[in-house]
Design a protein around this motif. Structure first.
Motif, PDB file in Angstrom:
ATOM      1  N   GLU A 168     -18.957  38.144  14.717  1.00 41.64           N
ATOM      2  CA  GLU A 168     -19.419  37.032  14.244  1.00 41.64           C
ATOM      3  C   GLU A 168     -18.752  35.765  14.561  1.00 41.64           C
ATOM      4  O   GLU A 168     -19.077  34.829  15.034  1.00 41.64           O
ATOM      5  CB  GLU A 168     -19.569  37.050  12.841  1.00 41.64           C
ATOM      6  CG  GLU A 168     -20.041  35.901  11.909  1.00 41.64           C
ATOM      7  CD  GLU A 168     -20.244  35.957  10.623  1.00 41.64           C
ATOM      8  OE1 GLU A 168     -21.321  35.334   9.896  1.00 41.64           O
ATOM      9  OE2 GLU A 168     -19.508  36.763  10.032  1.00 41.64           O
ATOM     10  N   ALA A 169     -17.095  35.788  14.944  1.00 41.92           N
ATOM     11  CA  ALA A 169     -16.371  34.993  15.147  1.00 41.92           C
ATOM     12  C   ALA A 169     -16.510  34.714  16.630  1.00 41.92           C
ATOM     13  O   ALA A 169     -16.260  33.448  17.014  1.00 41.92           O
ATOM     14  CB  ALA A 169     -14.992  35.368  15.070  1.00 41.92           C
ATOM     15  N   VAL A 174     -24.798  36.900  14.679  1.00 42.65           N
ATOM     16  CA  VAL A 174     -24.937  35.717  13.853  1.00 42.65           C
ATOM     17  C   VAL A 174     -25.795  35.947  12.704  1.00 42.65           C
ATOM     18  O   VAL A 174     -26.370  36.977  12.548  1.00 42.65           O
ATOM     19  CB  VAL A 174     -25.839  34.394  14.619  1.00 42.65           C
ATOM     20  CG1 VAL A 174     -24.799  34.020  15.903  1.00 42.65           C
ATOM     21  CG2 VAL A 174     -27.255  34.986  15.200  1.00 42.65           C
ATOM     22  N   GLY A 175     -25.803  35.358  11.579  1.00 42.00           N
ATOM     23  CA  GLY A 175     -26.506  35.622  10.452  1.00 42.00           C
ATOM     24  C   GLY A 175     -28.091  35.124  10.697  1.00 42.00           C
ATOM     25  O   GLY A 175     -28.195  34.299  11.758  1.00 42.00           O
ATOM     26  N   ASP A 176     -29.010  36.036  10.220  1.00 42.49           N
ATOM     27  CA  ASP A 176     -30.444  35.853  10.190  1.00 42.49           C
ATOM     28  C   ASP A 176     -31.132  35.915   8.945  1.00 42.49           C
ATOM     29  O   ASP A 176     -30.958  37.007   8.214  1.00 42.49           O
ATOM     30  CB  ASP A 176     -30.876  36.773  11.385  1.00 42.49           C
ATOM     31  CG  ASP A 176     -32.596  36.502  11.628  1.00 42.49           C
ATOM     32  OD1 ASP A 176     -32.673  36.024  12.450  1.00 42.49           O
ATOM     33  OD2 ASP A 176     -33.168  37.155  10.969  1.00 42.49           O
ATOM     34  N   ALA A 177     -32.039  35.075   8.528  1.00 44.44           N
ATOM     35  CA  ALA A 177     -32.578  35.283   7.311  1.00 44.44           C
ATOM     36  C   ALA A 177     -33.448  36.220   7.204  1.00 44.44           C
ATOM     37  O   ALA A 177     -33.796  37.040   6.215  1.00 44.44           O
ATOM     38  CB  ALA A 177     -33.446  33.593   7.032  1.00 44.44           C
ATOM     39  N   PRO A 190     -21.448  29.030  25.428  1.00 46.30           N
ATOM     40  CA  PRO A 190     -19.981  29.178  26.377  1.00 46.30           C
ATOM     41  C   PRO A 190     -19.092  30.179  25.564  1.00 46.30           C
ATOM     42  O   PRO A 190     -18.231  30.987  26.169  1.00 46.30           O
ATOM     43  CB  PRO A 190     -19.483  27.911  26.452  1.00 46.30           C
ATOM     44  CG  PRO A 190     -20.983  27.048  26.402  1.00 46.30           C
ATOM     45  CD  PRO A 190     -21.650  27.551  25.334  1.00 46.30           C
ATOM     46  N   VAL A 191     -19.061  29.955  24.255  1.00 48.81           N
ATOM     47  CA  VAL A 191     -18.158  30.616  23.452  1.00 48.81           C
ATOM     48  C   VAL A 191     -18.620  32.245  23.486  1.00 48.81           C
ATOM     49  O   VAL A 191     -17.497  32.930  23.762  1.00 48.81           O
ATOM     50  CB  VAL A 191     -18.237  30.128  22.079  1.00 48.81           C
ATOM     51  CG1 VAL A 191     -17.430  31.268  21.056  1.00 48.81           C
ATOM     52  CG2 VAL A 191     -17.395  28.784  21.833  1.00 48.81           C
ATOM     53  N   ALA A 192     -19.823  32.474  23.413  1.00 54.96           N
ATOM     54  CA  ALA A 192     -20.128  33.934  23.231  1.00 54.96           C
ATOM     55  C   ALA A 192     -20.037  34.578  24.720  1.00 54.96           C
ATOM     56  O   ALA A 192     -19.407  35.699  24.949  1.00 54.96           O
ATOM     57  CB  ALA A 192     -21.612  33.814  22.777  1.00 54.96           C
ATOM     58  N   PRO A 381      -7.747  30.046  19.885  1.00 51.98           N
ATOM     59  CA  PRO A 381      -9.104  29.800  19.381  1.00 51.98           C
ATOM     60  C   PRO A 381      -9.561  31.356  18.715  1.00 51.98           C
ATOM     61  O   PRO A 381      -9.249  32.066  18.944  1.00 51.98           O
ATOM     62  CB  PRO A 381     -10.253  29.460  20.489  1.00 51.98           C
ATOM     63  CG  PRO A 381      -9.585  30.078  21.603  1.00 51.98           C
ATOM     64  CD  PRO A 381      -8.138  30.030  21.503  1.00 51.98           C
ATOM     65  N   GLN A 382     -10.616  31.030  17.747  1.00 54.01           N
ATOM     66  CA  GLN A 382     -10.980  32.595  16.780  1.00 54.01           C
ATOM     67  C   GLN A 382     -11.585  33.099  17.741  1.00 54.01           C
ATOM     68  O   GLN A 382     -11.506  34.546  17.777  1.00 54.01           O
ATOM     69  CB  GLN A 382     -11.872  31.973  15.819  1.00 54.01           C
ATOM     70  CG  GLN A 382     -11.053  31.714  14.594  1.00 54.01           C
ATOM     71  CD  GLN A 382     -11.975  31.613  13.142  1.00 54.01           C
ATOM     72  OE1 GLN A 382     -13.186  31.699  13.244  1.00 54.01           O
ATOM     73  NE2 GLN A 382     -11.145  31.864  12.025  1.00 54.01           N
TER      74      GLN A 382
END
Length: 478
Positions: A168-169, A174-177, A190-192, A381-382
């Protein structure tokens, strides 16, 4: 008396060189915690809104708070490992536990809204209780009551729990409803993208047998993020901190060395003020259960990985390493961090031939020397630091092979232990599910005589715990 005589090198069929190499190996394998623990424990605020709960210090920036927590992490870990070295004489490294720090930040401080000072006070109280219980042998006795399938499943359950936090970090999950969890928009993030590349690079290093693969992967991913920001490929603040601007480095924004931990040290005392006795007792009760069974589970997992368990799946003389984590937990709470526990990465040193407390002594010295590079912790960074959680999770999955999956009285408690941990975001809940289900399936299979009286008591205690934790009694009291 020399080191060889004190630690019993001949008795354990080892020598000084082997022990030192094993200590350096363990240090490199677990040194990521210096970066990860502050990242998990520190509150993050964006536009005045708290986006991640944790410790926040008035008049101090996020970078300064991270550095303080890095210093505290190093000191608490070193103290615990000195106890492990000279009292327990085991080759185990200790540091604030992954999962336990998440429970501190996300559940106690975040979900329950408990001030972080009060959370530290609760950790201190349960640390003192653990010292007392360990001294009289009660903790070792309770751990001995763990059903065998639960003991063998704990490591894998912890691994899955850490994997979710890490993924997740990194922006991969990711969270999903609709589905609760879903795959992130990898191609557009870019982070992922960088996190995925960093993860596979780290896994490749580990597969090649490179010592310190995790910390190399974290640092390499961080440097790559800074380089991409420096080159103007991404906007400032996306992959690197504000000290990296398009085409230049802003020296004024580099994190300054912060070794003064007085805002954290002793903060637990403030946590005792204006606390209603019943609500505080419930917080301590919650921490006690989570800490007790998290620590017990991790110690069993480390013992399993290192081949130290006996035929019954127990760690001989477990009271001594338990005392090391009890002292580390108490001292850590006094300084300002969450529970200290034994690390599964200790198995890397064992694989190098480490067999005595000399390994722990070497790791402790290296942790103290690492105080010199504390300012760098704030620059990680995380998405880079949490690569460690996913890699460790992959390593911990190996423990599942010890479970007898052909026996339903073993596979059901083990399976519930593994599944409930990540799905409830709690190591303790997973252990509870296994312990409560074990006598149920044994009775249903006509094997009630296999269940010890103490195991029935453990199951009953967890039922009471679940009631307190889920009935709203704790939240109402707080």
């Amino acid at each position: 008396m020399g080191l060889a005589d004190y630690f019993g090198f001949d008795e354990h069929d080892t020598d000084l060189r082997t022990e030192v190499v094993a200590g350096v190996t363990t240090f490199l394998a677990m040194s990521y915690i210096v970066v990860v623990n502050p990242a998990v424990m520190t509150q993050i605020t964006q536009d005045g809104e708290v986006v991640k709960p944790g410790i926040a210090l008035a008049n101090y920036s996020y970078a300064e708070t991270v550095q303080m927590l890095a210093v505290v992490t190093l000191l608490a870990s070193a103290v615990a490992m000195l106890v492990m070295a000279f009292y327990a004489n085991r080759p185990f490294g200790l540091a604030p536990g992954l999962g336990l720090n998440a429970f501190f930040a996300f559940t106690v401080v975040g979900a329950l809204g408990v001030p972080w000072q009060t959370a530290l006070a609760a950790v201190f109280v349960e640390g003192v209780l653990f010292i007392v219980l360990t001294a009289v042998g009660a903790r070792e006795y309770v751990i001995g009551l763990f059903p065998e399938p639960v003991k063998f499943a704990v490591g894998t359950g912890i691994g899955l729990f850490l994997a979710i936090i890490g993924l997740e970090a990194m922006g991969i999950v990711v969270g999903d409803a609709g589905t609760i969890l879903a795959l992130g928009d990898l191609a557009q993030s870019p982070v992922a993208i960088l996190a995925v590349v960093g993860l596979f690079f780290t896994v490749a290093l580990h597969a090649r047998g490179v010592t310190g693969s995790i910390i190399i992967g974290i640092v390499s991913t961080t440097v790559a993020g800074a380089a991409l920001t420096y080159a103007g490929v991404v906007e400032p603040g996306v992959l690197a901190g504000d000290f990296v601007r398009n085409g230049s480095f802003a020296a004024s924004e580099l994190p300054k060395a912060q070794y003064d931990v007085t805002p954290l040290a002793g903060a637990f005392v403030e946590g005792f003020q204006d606390v209603e006795a019943f609500s505080f007792a419930l917080i301590v009760f919650t921490f006690f259960f989570v800490d007790f069974f998290d620590t017990a589970g991790t110690l069993v997992g480390v013992g399993q990985a290192g081949g130290f368990l006996n035929d019954d799946g127990d760690l001989p003389d477990a009271d001594r390493p338990l005392m090391a984590d009890a002292v580390g937990t108490t001292f850590g709470a006094m300084l300002g961090t969450s529970t200290v526990t034994t690390y599964v990465e200790s198995a890397t040193g064992v694989e190098e031939g480490g067999r005595t407390g000399m390994v722990a002594l070497v790791v402790a010295v290296l942790f103290l020397l690492s105080l010199a590079v504390v300012p760098l912790a704030a620059a990680i960074p995380q998405y880079a630091s949490h690569i460690a959680l996913v890699v460790v999770a992959l390593l911990m999955l190996a423990n599942v092979t010890a479970v007898d999956w052909d026996d339903l009285t073993h596979s059901i408690p083990a399976g519930l232990t593994i599944l409930v941990m990540p799905f409830t975001y709690s190591i303790a809940y997973g252990i509870a599910a296994g312990i409560v289900s074990y006598p149920v399936v044994k009775v249903a299979s006509g094997e009630a005589d296999d269940v010890a009286f103490g195991q029935w008591l453990l199951a009953a205690a967890f039922i009471v715990y679940f009631y307190v934790r889920t009935s709203g009694v704790l939240a109402a009291a707080v």
